[in-house]
Structure formats: C-alpha cells, structure tokens
Design an enzyme around this catalytic site. Structure first.
Site, PDB file in Angstrom:
ATOM      1  N   ASP A 164     -21.420 -30.502 -38.354  1.00 31.08           N
ATOM      2  CA  ASP A 164     -20.424 -30.715 -39.419  1.00 31.08           C
ATOM      3  C   ASP A 164     -20.486 -32.110 -40.030  1.00 31.08           C
ATOM      4  OD1 ASP A 164     -18.663 -28.327 -39.751  1.00 31.08           O
ATOM      5  OD2 ASP A 164     -18.457 -28.543 -37.580  1.00 31.08           O
ATOM      6  N   ARG A 179     -17.103 -32.722 -32.985  1.00 29.79           N
ATOM      7  CA  ARG A 179     -17.205 -33.630 -34.123  1.00 29.79           C
ATOM      8  C   ARG A 179     -16.939 -35.096 -33.756  1.00 29.79           C
ATOM      9  NH1 ARG A 179     -15.056 -31.760 -39.690  1.00 29.79           N
ATOM     10  NH2 ARG A 179     -16.481 -33.482 -40.077  1.00 29.79           N
ATOM     11  N   ARG A 203      -6.098 -29.393 -36.031  1.00 30.75           N
ATOM     12  CA  ARG A 203      -6.979 -30.537 -35.765  1.00 30.75           C
ATOM     13  C   ARG A 203      -6.222 -31.859 -35.548  1.00 30.75           C
ATOM     14  NH1 ARG A 203     -12.211 -29.405 -37.753  1.00 30.75           N
ATOM     15  NH2 ARG A 203     -12.657 -27.276 -37.064  1.00 30.75           N
ATOM     16  N   HIS A 234      -7.156 -27.576 -43.056  1.00 37.42           N
ATOM     17  CA  HIS A 234      -6.637 -28.935 -43.199  1.00 37.42           C
ATOM     18  C   HIS A 234      -5.552 -28.987 -44.286  1.00 37.42           C
ATOM     19  CE1 HIS A 234     -10.770 -30.550 -41.707  1.00 37.42           C
ATOM     20  NE2 HIS A 234      -9.874 -30.839 -40.777  1.00 37.42           N
ATOM     21  N   CYS A 286     -14.235 -33.221 -48.736  1.00 38.44           N
ATOM     22  CA  CYS A 286     -14.733 -33.447 -47.364  1.00 38.44           C
ATOM     23  C   CYS A 286     -16.057 -34.201 -47.330  1.00 38.44           C
ATOM     24  CB  CYS A 286     -14.950 -32.120 -46.654  1.00 38.44           C
ATOM     25  SG  CYS A 286     -13.581 -30.978 -46.745  1.00 38.44           S
TER      26      CYS A 286
HETATM   27  N1  GLY Z   1     -16.652 -26.791 -40.485  1.00 40.29           N
HETATM   28  C1  GLY Z   1     -15.712 -27.772 -40.832  1.00 40.29           C
HETATM   29  C2  GLY Z   1     -14.828 -28.086 -39.694  1.00 40.29           C
HETATM   30  O1  GLY Z   1     -14.431 -27.181 -39.037  1.00 40.29           O
HETATM   31  O2  GLY Z   1     -14.523 -29.200 -39.374  1.00 40.29           O
END
Ligand code: GLY
Length: 261
Positions: free
Chosen positions: A67, A92, A137, A167, A254
């Site tokens: 990502d 991430r 998140r 998001h 993004c």
């Molecule tokens: N694929 C973008 C994310 O989930 O952060």
C-alpha cells in the site's frame, strides 16, 4: 472563486509497489490490478501535480509494502510540524520511516505513539480545524495525542464518526475553506458546522475524495456526475483515470502529501 495563495508547494509521492495486488482491502472485493497501468496512471497524476505548481518529490518504490503508494496515510503535514502517523493496518507501519526522512528536511517531526493508531486519510484539515475520523484505522488514543499536541499551536481537533467506508476522506474532502465534497451516507454533515456542502451524485458513492489545490481539483474520471457538480461550483477539474488505485481502495488524495515548502 479565488483559492488560497499558493507559494512553493511540495508533493511527496511514491512509485506504485510491484506488490500492490496484496494491498489491504476493507470494503472492496479483491480484483486483479495491472501494475503497469497503475504506474502509468500514477505518472499522469504526478504530471498534473506539476502542472498545478507542485515540486514532486517521488520516493523510491517499496517492493515489500503493497500500500506504499498511499503516502497520505503516513503523515499529517502542518505549517509548524509534521505528525508521523502509526497506521492502523500493521502491514502499513513500515511505510512511515522513509516518509519521515523526506519530511525531516521541511518540518520538525512528532510521532503518534502506541497504542494510538492513525491513518492520514482520516485527517481532514480545513483552515485551523482538524477533523479526525474515528474509523477502523484511527482510534481515540491517537486523537487524544493530537488533542494534547495541536491546540497550543492554534488547531482545533474534532473527532468525527465515519461508517461504511475506509477513511474519513473517503467520505468527505475539502474543496475550499468554505466548501466540502461529501457523501452524507458515510459521515454526518452536522459534524462540519458552518460549511457549504457539495454532495456526491447518488450513483457515485466513492466520489467524495478530491485533491483540491487552489481552485482546481485532481479528481477521478470515474465520477463524472459529481465532477460536473464541482465544475458548477467553480472548480477546474483535472479528471484522471485512477482505476488501478481505486481497486486498491485508494483515492486521489491518498497518493500524495502536498504542503508549502
Ligand atoms: N488499500 C488501502 C488501505 O487499506 O490502506
């Protein structure tokens, strides 16, 4: 309508990872991603950033970080400092170090610490207000850290509930300091008192993510009806085919971190 004065703008970007097919997905089904096409689309995106006056600083690709093209999630760049995030998806977390090195040339750095988690895609800045999505998140712990750090610098930090999408900025983005582009099914417009709203077309639920620079906006070609609403509001729309990053659940905001040098 005149946009804010734009000086030298930096846009930090990163090449599409060859591993993007293994990206995180939350609300979308996995479908094949054409990496070559994704890279061409990303190159066109960087070209538009340049045309809008940005100096693009493209970071090298990260072959093991699927990502990593979505650099927005790794930092919040404010006028006074940059907050390096602690992304909510464990896969991430390693994306932040290279972005931190790039930003250290421009800003003092501070970091979100565990147990806080924060994706930059959950942080919407409008003037001195920072709306922070409480999402899958980004958590209250990170919002508490922002709330301790930023009000002394003159920022207001406001948590916002977001549901049905990844998001906060999937659901709402800034077009000007007075106007937001919004999908009201995913976020409550009452969270943004005093703002004017441009609603996405009902057939284009993913259409609320734009990257506005002055009175222009980089915007996905996949949402033509909402693009027309932006044009009617006086925004010059730069429509781009973003099909491959869309499959990876990413929007136009993004793919860069844009800030004044
Ligand atoms: N694929 C973008 C994310 O989930 O952060």
């Amino acid at each position: 309508m005149p946009g804010p004065p734009v000086g030298v703008l930096i846009a930090v970007t990163r090449q599409v990872s060859p591993a993007m097919e293994r990206c995180e997905l939350t609300h979308l089904q996995r479908v094949p991603i054409d990496i070559g096409r994704a890279r061409k689309q990303h190159g066109a995106y960087e070209q538009v950033l340049r045309a809008l006056g940005c100096r693009v600083e493209a970071l090298p690709e990260e072959p093991e970080l699927p990502d990593s093209v979505f650099v927005e999630d790794t930092a919040i760049v404010l006028d006074e400092l940059a907050v390096i995030t602690r992304p909510g998806a464990v896969s991430r977390r390693a994306e932040t170090s290279s972005v931190a090195r790039a930003l250290a040339r421009y800003r003092k750095l501070v970091r979100i610490e565990a147990p806080g988690t924060l994706d930059g895609g959950d942080v919407l800045r409008v003037g001195r207000a920072l709306y922070v999505g409480v999402s899958g998140r980004s958590n209250r712990g990170a919002i508490e850290q922002l709330s301790a750090l930023l009000p002394p610098l003159g920022y207001r930090v406001q948590p916002v509930a977001v549901h049905g999408c990844l998001h906060l900025k999937t659901a709402v983005t800034r077009i000007t300091d007075e106007a937001l582009l919004i999908n009201p099914r995913w976020v409550d417009r009452r969270s943004f008192a005093g703002m004017h709203f441009i609603e996405v077309d009902e057939a284009e639920p993913f259409g609320a993510n734009a990257l506005a620079i002055g009175n222009r906006a980089i915007y996905p070609a996949s949402h033509p009806r909402t693009a027309e609403r932006l044009r009617r509001y006086g925004i010059r729309v730069h429509a781009l085919d973003m099909s491959e990053t869309e499959k990876a659940e990413g929007g136009v905001s993004c793919c860069s971190l844009v800030f004044a040098a």
